[in-house]
Scaffold this motif. Structure first.
Motif, PDB file in Angstrom:
ATOM      1  N   VAL A 167       0.793  -1.191  -0.066  1.00  0.00           N
ATOM      2  CA  VAL A 167      -0.094  -0.046   0.030  1.00  0.00           C
ATOM      3  C   VAL A 167       0.786   1.408  -0.043  1.00  0.00           C
ATOM      4  CG1 VAL A 167      -1.786   1.352   1.229  1.00  0.00           C
ATOM      5  CG2 VAL A 167      -1.853  -1.263   1.221  1.00  0.00           C
ATOM      6  N   ILE A 168       0.722   2.109  -0.975  1.00  0.00           N
ATOM      7  CA  ILE A 168       1.326   3.246  -0.927  1.00  0.00           C
ATOM      8  C   ILE A 168       0.300   4.323  -0.282  1.00  0.00           C
ATOM      9  CG2 ILE A 168       2.197   5.220  -2.369  1.00  0.00           C
ATOM     10  CD1 ILE A 168       2.703   2.914  -4.682  1.00  0.00           C
ATOM     11  N   TYR A 169       0.997   5.150   0.926  1.00  0.00           N
ATOM     12  CA  TYR A 169      -0.346   5.816   1.418  1.00  0.00           C
ATOM     13  C   TYR A 169       0.445   7.258   1.605  1.00  0.00           C
ATOM     14  CZ  TYR A 169      -3.707   7.213   4.693  1.00  0.00           C
ATOM     15  OH  TYR A 169      -4.923   7.776   5.158  1.00  0.00           O
ATOM     16  N   VAL A 222      -0.556  -3.995  -5.803  1.00  0.00           N
ATOM     17  CA  VAL A 222      -0.197  -2.758  -5.312  1.00  0.00           C
ATOM     18  C   VAL A 222      -1.299  -1.647  -5.137  1.00  0.00           C
ATOM     19  CG1 VAL A 222       1.383  -0.776  -5.167  1.00  0.00           C
ATOM     20  CG2 VAL A 222       2.348  -3.108  -5.918  1.00  0.00           C
ATOM     21  N   ALA A 223      -1.577  -1.040  -4.094  1.00  0.00           N
ATOM     22  CA  ALA A 223      -2.651  -0.121  -3.866  1.00  0.00           C
ATOM     23  C   ALA A 223      -2.094   1.096  -3.634  1.00  0.00           C
ATOM     24  CB  ALA A 223      -3.655  -0.316  -2.789  1.00  0.00           C
ATOM     25  N   VAL A 224      -2.923   2.287  -4.007  1.00  0.00           N
ATOM     26  CA  VAL A 224      -2.680   3.515  -3.702  1.00  0.00           C
ATOM     27  C   VAL A 224      -3.581   4.059  -2.818  1.00  0.00           C
ATOM     28  CG1 VAL A 224      -3.475   4.918  -5.627  1.00  0.00           C
ATOM     29  CG2 VAL A 224      -1.567   5.721  -4.382  1.00  0.00           C
ATOM     30  N   SER A 225      -3.264   4.903  -1.973  1.00  0.00           N
ATOM     31  CA  SER A 225      -4.717   5.409  -0.818  1.00  0.00           C
ATOM     32  C   SER A 225      -4.234   6.429   0.048  1.00  0.00           C
ATOM     33  CB  SER A 225      -4.717   4.123   0.126  1.00  0.00           C
ATOM     34  OG  SER A 225      -5.703   4.737   0.961  1.00  0.00           O
ATOM     35  N   GLY A 252      -5.918  11.894  -0.367  1.00  0.00           N
ATOM     36  CA  GLY A 252      -7.106  11.087  -1.155  1.00  0.00           C
ATOM     37  C   GLY A 252      -7.021  11.665  -2.677  1.00  0.00           C
ATOM     38  N   ASN A 253      -6.828  12.920  -2.456  1.00  0.00           N
ATOM     39  CA  ASN A 253      -6.561  14.042  -3.874  1.00  0.00           C
ATOM     40  C   ASN A 253      -5.468  13.350  -4.728  1.00  0.00           C
ATOM     41  OD1 ASN A 253      -4.973  16.436  -4.789  1.00  0.00           O
ATOM     42  ND2 ASN A 253      -7.303  16.800  -5.418  1.00  0.00           N
ATOM     43  N   LEU A 254      -4.329  13.252  -3.940  1.00  0.00           N
ATOM     44  CA  LEU A 254      -3.095  13.047  -4.555  1.00  0.00           C
ATOM     45  C   LEU A 254      -3.300  11.625  -5.172  1.00  0.00           C
ATOM     46  CD1 LEU A 254      -0.695  14.614  -2.050  1.00  0.00           C
ATOM     47  CD2 LEU A 254      -0.863  15.184  -4.434  1.00  0.00           C
ATOM     48  N   GLN A 292      -7.330   1.520  -5.989  1.00  0.00           N
ATOM     49  CA  GLN A 292      -7.376   3.023  -5.117  1.00  0.00           C
ATOM     50  C   GLN A 292      -8.165   3.147  -4.045  1.00  0.00           C
ATOM     51  OE1 GLN A 292      -8.340   6.445  -7.359  1.00  0.00           O
ATOM     52  NE2 GLN A 292      -9.502   5.442  -8.589  1.00  0.00           N
ATOM     53  N   ALA A 293      -7.773   3.379  -3.081  1.00  0.00           N
ATOM     54  CA  ALA A 293      -8.734   3.848  -1.654  1.00  0.00           C
ATOM     55  C   ALA A 293      -8.617   5.207  -1.263  1.00  0.00           C
ATOM     56  CB  ALA A 293      -8.223   2.727  -0.727  1.00  0.00           C
ATOM     57  N   LEU A 294      -9.686   5.693  -1.486  1.00  0.00           N
ATOM     58  CA  LEU A 294      -9.584   7.115  -1.183  1.00  0.00           C
ATOM     59  C   LEU A 294     -10.762   7.369   0.151  1.00  0.00           C
ATOM     60  CD1 LEU A 294     -10.704   8.284  -4.831  1.00  0.00           C
ATOM     61  CD2 LEU A 294      -8.352   7.826  -3.861  1.00  0.00           C
ATOM     62  N   LEU A 295      -9.945   8.225   0.899  1.00  0.00           N
ATOM     63  CA  LEU A 295     -10.799   8.374   2.157  1.00  0.00           C
ATOM     64  C   LEU A 295     -11.117   9.836   2.175  1.00  0.00           C
ATOM     65  CD1 LEU A 295      -8.123   6.392   4.156  1.00  0.00           C
ATOM     66  CD2 LEU A 295     -10.081   5.533   3.235  1.00  0.00           C
ATOM     67  N   TYR A 296     -12.352  10.145   2.299  1.00  0.00           N
ATOM     68  CA  TYR A 296     -12.808  11.631   2.088  1.00  0.00           C
ATOM     69  C   TYR A 296     -11.975  12.349   1.601  1.00  0.00           C
ATOM     70  CZ  TYR A 296     -11.008  11.016   7.038  1.00  0.00           C
ATOM     71  OH  TYR A 296     -10.021  10.566   8.105  1.00  0.00           O
TER      72      TYR A 296
END
Ligand code: NAG
Ligand code: NAG
Length: 410
Positions: free
Chosen positions: A110-112, A186-189, A195-197, A218-222
């Motif tokens: 996960v890329i955070y 691989v995820a980006v989050s 979340g915008n980025l 992709q996991a976008l939090l608010y």
């Protein structure tokens, strides 16, 4: 003497906040705790306004105190190994399980990207450090937490470009292999500005002809999704809501692009759009992309285009506002349909609710598989409130559901 002065200012700020306090909705849990938390934030914000007014320090430098107060030194322990690295020159923290991956096995990654309005925050803040560790232990994942440079010293596109470079570096097959990562998992989050980025990076990667390794999810939090219309129903409904009142969000947006305070003022009145915005307003038209229940209370007025104010701005902010690397909601449908599976979390009491909801709707219309988790009693930033004394039950619940989704889909 100085600290006494600061103390007096904080108390004054707290009293002022209490005075202008608007009651919180009934369905927010642990309301008193949130009021207390909000009081601290507002006091700091008043202090920041005041010191900017007196010419002592700019607003964001004072707000950075929040980041410093929560910083920790991320250390390795018996379960998690933490290393500070540079990916193509960009600082990152890499969290890995202690246990080596078995022969022939590969892990998820996960890329955070942390939140903080592109101006505040750090991967080294306690809540982000805790979240990364939880991902390592519960998902058996490698976590890369990117310490991108921040505005206002580094305006757009620097924060985006830092993230993009770090992600591209990590997605090289040789690098993934060295970390024992499965290149198909691989995820980006990220949360809020993170979340915008994350959304912007996911879109830009698919346009990159050299990019071989694809993101799985992709996991976008608010997430923050667009800068064209800062008067969506959620901006109106939640304009005084903790911990992200509308003025603060508008300040983040304007500072992301420019230190020129005239941009802040024109964004506050939603009159910041130049002539080039006109053709893009259809992508943020909330009468089309929001459910009836959100629309009915508000009357739509299209943001004023070229109201004279945007025209007087330097070219840079006018161009940046409509750049999809800043406003990922502005891409046409044919750039959406090939995007990876998505998770989007939104909160009812959040100015950014409609940004997230509109992206969900647009992704769905384009045929992307999206899981949308909406929290009717949620407020912006909730996920980060995991540490005493500002720990919230809803933060634990959100983290649990988010990790569960990653476990199933990554
Ligand atoms: C927004 O959508 C409505 C229809 O729901 C339409 O009448 C209006 O012209 C649209 N405005 C913009 C700026 O796209
Ligand atoms: C929306 O417009 C209608 C008709 O123009 C008006 O009666 C109503 O009061 C307006 N609602 C709001 C929330 O401004």
């Amino acid at each position: 003497m100085r600290s006494r002065g600061t103390f007096v200012l904080l108390v004054l700020g707290a009293l002022t906040s209490y005075y202008i306090y608007s009651p919180l909705p009934e369905d927010i849990e642990e309301r008193w705790k949130l009021m207390f938390t909000d009081c601290l934030f507002r006091s700091l914000s008043h202090l920041a306004d005041f010191s900017e007014l007196l010419g002592l320090s700019d607003y964001m430098s004072v707000m950075m105190l929040v980041t410093f107060a929560e910083k920790v030194v991320p250390l390795s322990d018996e379960r998690v190994r933490v290393e500070s690295e540079r990916f193509d020159g960009v600082e990152v923290l890499v969290y890995q399980p202690r246990q080596d991956v078995g022969a022939g096995e590969r892990r998820r990654a996960v890329i955070y990207l942390h939140g903080g309005g592109w101006c505040l925050g750090s991967s080294r803040m306690g809540p982000y450090n805790d979240l990364a560790r939880q991902m390592v232990t519960e998902l058996d994942a490698v976590v890369v937490s990117v310490e991108y440079r921040l505005a206002p010293p580094h305006h757009f596109p620097v924060p985006f470009e830092d993230v993009y470079r770090a992600v591209k570096h990590f997605l090289r097959p040789g690098v993934l292999d060295a970390y024992g990562v499965d290149l198909d998992r691989v995820a980006v989050s990220g949360d809020s500005a993170g979340g915008n980025l994350a959304a912007a990076v996911t879109q830009q990667l698919q346009l990159d002809p050299e990019q071989r390794v694809k993101l799985k999810v992709q996991a976008l939090l608010y997430p923050v999704m667009q800068a064209l219309d800062l008067n969506t129903p959620s901006y109106q409904q939640n304009q005084h809501m903790p911990i992200l009142p509308r003025t603060l969000m508008v300040r983040f947006w304007s500072q992301y692009f420019s230190s020129d305070l005239s941009l802040f003022r024109s964004m506050l009145s939603n009159e910041h759009n130049g002539p080039d915005s006109a053709a893009l307003l259809k992508f943020v038209n909330w009468t089309v992309f929001l459910p009836e229940s959100y629309r009915q209370m508000y009357n739509y007025t299209a943001p004023l285009v070229d109201g004279g104010k945007a025209g007087s701005l330097p070219d840079d902010p006018a161009r940046s506002i409509i750049d999809p690397r800043a406003s990922p909601l502005l891409v046409p449908d044919d750039m959406l349909h090939a995007l990876p599976k998505a998770y989007v979390l939104t909160c009812e009491y959040d100015v950014l609710r409609d940004d997230g909801v509109m992206y969900v709707e647009r992704l769905r219309l384009a045929g992307v598989d999206v899981t949308h988790q909406h929290y009717p009693g949620g407020f912006h930033g909730a996920l980060m409130f995991t540490l005493w004394p500002t720990d919230f039950a809803i933060a634990r619940q959100m983290t649990k559901n988010y990790l569960l989704w990653l476990k199933k889909n990554l």
